[in-house]
Design a protein around this motif. Structure first.
Motif, mmCIF file in Angstrom:
data_model
loop_
_atom_site.group_PDB
_atom_site.id
_atom_site.type_symbol
_atom_site.label_atom_id
_atom_site.label_comp_id
_atom_site.label_asym_id
_atom_site.label_seq_id
_atom_site.Cartn_x
_atom_site.Cartn_y
_atom_site.Cartn_z
ATOM 1 N N VAL A 79 6.286 5.948 -8.920
ATOM 2 C CA VAL A 79 7.635 5.354 -9.450
ATOM 3 C C VAL A 79 8.659 5.423 -8.226
ATOM 4 O O VAL A 79 8.271 6.183 -7.499
ATOM 5 C CB VAL A 79 8.510 6.389 -10.466
ATOM 6 N N GLU A 80 8.886 4.289 -8.224
ATOM 7 C CA GLU A 80 9.852 3.898 -6.911
ATOM 8 C C GLU A 80 11.383 3.821 -7.163
ATOM 9 O O GLU A 80 11.690 2.900 -8.469
ATOM 10 C CB GLU A 80 9.259 2.695 -6.205
ATOM 11 N N PHE A 81 12.266 4.350 -6.470
ATOM 12 C CA PHE A 81 13.640 3.998 -6.375
ATOM 13 C C PHE A 81 14.014 3.293 -5.201
ATOM 14 O O PHE A 81 14.053 3.481 -4.196
ATOM 15 C CB PHE A 81 14.386 5.413 -6.618
ATOM 16 N N VAL A 82 14.450 1.978 -5.247
ATOM 17 C CA VAL A 82 14.879 1.115 -4.315
ATOM 18 C C VAL A 82 16.179 0.622 -4.462
ATOM 19 O O VAL A 82 16.669 0.019 -5.362
ATOM 20 C CB VAL A 82 13.821 -0.154 -4.230
ATOM 21 N N ASP A 83 16.989 0.888 -3.395
ATOM 22 C CA ASP A 83 18.317 0.481 -3.293
ATOM 23 C C ASP A 83 19.056 0.875 -4.614
ATOM 24 O O ASP A 83 19.767 0.185 -5.173
ATOM 25 C CB ASP A 83 18.497 -0.821 -3.007
ATOM 26 N N CYS A 84 18.853 2.075 -5.173
ATOM 27 C CA CYS A 84 19.153 2.364 -6.413
ATOM 28 C C CYS A 84 19.930 3.931 -6.149
ATOM 29 O O CYS A 84 19.623 4.469 -5.474
ATOM 30 C CB CYS A 84 17.820 2.866 -7.124
ATOM 31 N N ALA A 85 21.104 3.924 -6.703
ATOM 32 C CA ALA A 85 21.750 5.180 -6.906
ATOM 33 C C ALA A 85 21.517 6.182 -8.006
ATOM 34 O O ALA A 85 21.348 5.807 -9.001
ATOM 35 C CB ALA A 85 23.314 4.804 -6.934
ATOM 36 N N LEU A 86 21.031 7.223 -7.794
ATOM 37 C CA LEU A 86 20.602 8.189 -8.614
ATOM 38 C C LEU A 86 21.252 9.480 -8.425
ATOM 39 O O LEU A 86 21.310 10.273 -7.479
ATOM 40 C CB LEU A 86 18.965 8.645 -8.121
ATOM 41 N N ARG A 87 22.381 9.558 -9.486
ATOM 42 C CA ARG A 87 23.231 10.529 -9.481
ATOM 43 C C ARG A 87 23.225 11.604 -10.389
ATOM 44 O O ARG A 87 22.982 11.250 -11.643
ATOM 45 C CB ARG A 87 24.678 9.918 -9.702
ATOM 46 N N SER A 88 23.086 12.880 -9.922
ATOM 47 C CA SER A 88 23.034 14.153 -10.908
ATOM 48 C C SER A 88 21.670 13.987 -11.736
ATOM 49 O O SER A 88 22.001 14.295 -12.882
ATOM 50 C CB SER A 88 24.314 14.271 -11.525
ATOM 51 N N ALA A 89 20.570 13.728 -11.212
ATOM 52 C CA ALA A 89 19.241 13.568 -11.970
ATOM 53 C C ALA A 89 18.929 14.867 -12.194
ATOM 54 O O ALA A 89 18.913 15.904 -11.532
ATOM 55 C CB ALA A 89 18.162 12.815 -11.192
ATOM 56 N N ASP A 90 18.060 15.043 -13.500
ATOM 57 C CA ASP A 90 17.648 16.456 -13.677
ATOM 58 C C ASP A 90 16.144 16.009 -14.142
ATOM 59 O O ASP A 90 15.623 15.333 -14.902
ATOM 60 C CB ASP A 90 18.126 16.696 -15.304
ATOM 61 N N PHE A 91 15.411 17.043 -13.124
ATOM 62 C CA PHE A 91 13.912 16.726 -13.208
ATOM 63 C C PHE A 91 13.505 17.987 -13.755
ATOM 64 O O PHE A 91 12.351 18.568 -13.608
ATOM 65 C CB PHE A 91 13.362 16.653 -11.734
ATOM 66 N N PRO A 127 0.710 -1.224 0.041
ATOM 67 C CA PRO A 127 0.129 0.007 -0.077
ATOM 68 C C PRO A 127 0.734 1.172 0.053
ATOM 69 O O PRO A 127 0.386 2.443 -0.316
ATOM 70 C CB PRO A 127 -1.043 -0.273 1.207
ATOM 71 N N GLY A 128 2.275 1.220 -0.103
ATOM 72 C CA GLY A 128 2.903 2.397 0.245
ATOM 73 C C GLY A 128 2.969 2.797 1.543
ATOM 74 O O GLY A 128 2.134 2.678 2.478
ATOM 75 N N ARG A 129 4.254 3.528 1.922
ATOM 76 C CA ARG A 129 4.333 4.132 3.191
ATOM 77 C C ARG A 129 4.090 5.832 3.023
ATOM 78 O O ARG A 129 4.013 6.374 2.023
ATOM 79 C CB ARG A 129 5.864 4.059 3.585
ATOM 80 N N LEU A 170 5.817 15.070 -11.161
ATOM 81 C CA LEU A 170 5.753 13.798 -10.407
ATOM 82 C C LEU A 170 4.569 13.562 -9.536
ATOM 83 O O LEU A 170 4.053 14.587 -8.809
ATOM 84 C CB LEU A 170 7.004 13.881 -9.598
ATOM 85 N N LYS A 171 4.093 12.450 -9.502
ATOM 86 C CA LYS A 171 3.061 12.034 -8.696
ATOM 87 C C LYS A 171 3.269 10.619 -7.864
ATOM 88 O O LYS A 171 3.609 9.752 -8.595
ATOM 89 C CB LYS A 171 1.718 11.894 -9.490
ATOM 90 N N ASP A 172 3.221 10.741 -6.573
ATOM 91 C CA ASP A 172 3.305 9.321 -5.790
ATOM 92 C C ASP A 172 4.821 8.638 -6.353
ATOM 93 O O ASP A 172 4.832 7.602 -6.710
ATOM 94 C CB ASP A 172 2.154 8.320 -6.112
ATOM 95 N N THR A 173 5.754 9.553 -6.479
ATOM 96 C CA THR A 173 7.247 9.189 -6.569
ATOM 97 C C THR A 173 7.985 9.187 -5.369
ATOM 98 O O THR A 173 8.250 10.116 -4.628
ATOM 99 C CB THR A 173 7.803 10.394 -7.607
ATOM 100 N N ASP A 174 8.337 7.776 -5.071
ATOM 101 C CA ASP A 174 9.181 7.486 -3.975
ATOM 102 C C ASP A 174 10.505 7.378 -3.935
ATOM 103 O O ASP A 174 11.157 6.629 -4.505
ATOM 104 C CB ASP A 174 8.459 6.149 -3.243
ATOM 105 N N LEU A 175 11.328 8.547 -3.512
ATOM 106 C CA LEU A 175 12.663 8.596 -3.736
ATOM 107 C C LEU A 175 13.343 8.140 -2.209
ATOM 108 O O LEU A 175 14.618 7.856 -2.094
ATOM 109 C CB LEU A 175 13.097 10.119 -3.692
ATOM 110 N N VAL A 189 8.154 11.897 -2.696
ATOM 111 C CA VAL A 189 8.455 11.742 -1.159
ATOM 112 C C VAL A 189 10.117 11.428 -1.106
ATOM 113 O O VAL A 189 10.789 10.714 -1.588
ATOM 114 C CB VAL A 189 7.724 10.752 -0.424
ATOM 115 N N ILE A 190 10.518 12.365 -0.062
ATOM 116 C CA ILE A 190 12.068 12.094 0.403
ATOM 117 C C ILE A 190 12.135 11.620 1.811
ATOM 118 O O ILE A 190 11.276 12.025 2.702
ATOM 119 C CB ILE A 190 13.028 13.059 -0.185
#
Length: 227
Positions: free
Chosen positions: A163-175, A8-10, A180-185, A204-205
């Motif tokens: 969209v979810e980022f799980v145990d993922c390295a996100l380096r120098s991302a350009d948004f 259900p998401g946090r 964004l909607k329900d995007t879990d970073l 969400v961060i």
């Protein structure tokens, strides 16, 4: 093919629906090379060198690409449905304006992949490393990036939902100009934003990530921080 939610998401964030690709018995691809607007159904491409080939507009249904070389492969407007791409490699693969629906991309080693204007729905990207991923103007819905490294991904003007980022390295991302909607970073092990920090509404961060991004937020707001 069925799909499953991660939960259900946090914190009220809706979780992404992951693909659960169940491939039928596959036949080995026997062609010499890809063809534009080709129709590939129930085929396995194993360790094929597809570099420089043109498969624009092709349809891949219930297919597996395993260990294939995709350097400069033209797959613009292609459709990948209920398919698996495992251990693919390549620089400059052109997937612009393509469709990936119910797809698993695992342990890929890619650079400069063009996915601008593409549609990604129920896609799992697990493991591997992708440098300079171009997702400008793309639409991502129910997409999970898990255990992978993304270096300078460009989400400019893209729409991200669940969209979810799980145990993922996100380096120098350009948004820049992204929505964004329900995007879990929160699950990102590394998170740095090169542009578009003002477009993170809908994401969400974690508290720790907020502290790490504080200088970027301050710069975007024109706030000077001095001690």
């Amino acid at each position: 093919m069925t799909s499953a939610r991660t939960g259900p998401g946090r914190g009220g964030v809706k979780g992404a629906r992951r693909p659960q690709v169940r491939l039928p018995a596959l036949e080995e691809f026997g062609g010499a090379e890809l063809e534009p607007d080709g129709d590939y159904d129930g085929l396995e491409f194993r360790e094929r060198d597809l570099a420089g080939q043109e498969g624009g507009g092709a349809r891949f249904m219930d297919c597996a690409l395993r260990g294939c070389a995709l350097d400069g492969t033209g797959l613009r407007h292609a459709r990948f449905l209920d398919s698996v791409l495992a251990g693919v490699t390549g620089v400059g693969t052109d997937l612009a304006e393509s469709t990936l629906r119910d797809v698993e991309l695992t342990e890929a080693r890619l650079g400069g992949t063009q996915l601008y204007g593409a549609v990604l729905e129920r896609v799992l990207v697990r493991g591997g490393k992708i440098d300079y991923l171009n997702l400008r103007q793309a639409r991502l819905k129910d997409v999970v990036f898990e255990g992978c490294v993304l270096v300078e991904p460009d989400f400019g003007g893209a729409r991200l939902e669940r969209v979810e980022f799980v145990d993922c390295a996100l380096r120098s991302a350009d948004f820049t100009a992204a929505t964004l909607k329900d995007t879990d970073l929160r699950g990102a092990t590394e998170l740095s934003v090169a542009g578009g920090v003002d477009r993170l509404s809908g994401a969400v961060i974690s508290t720790g990530q907020l502290m790490d991004l504080a200088p970027v937020f301050a710069a975007a707001l024109g706030v000077r921080v001095e001690d």
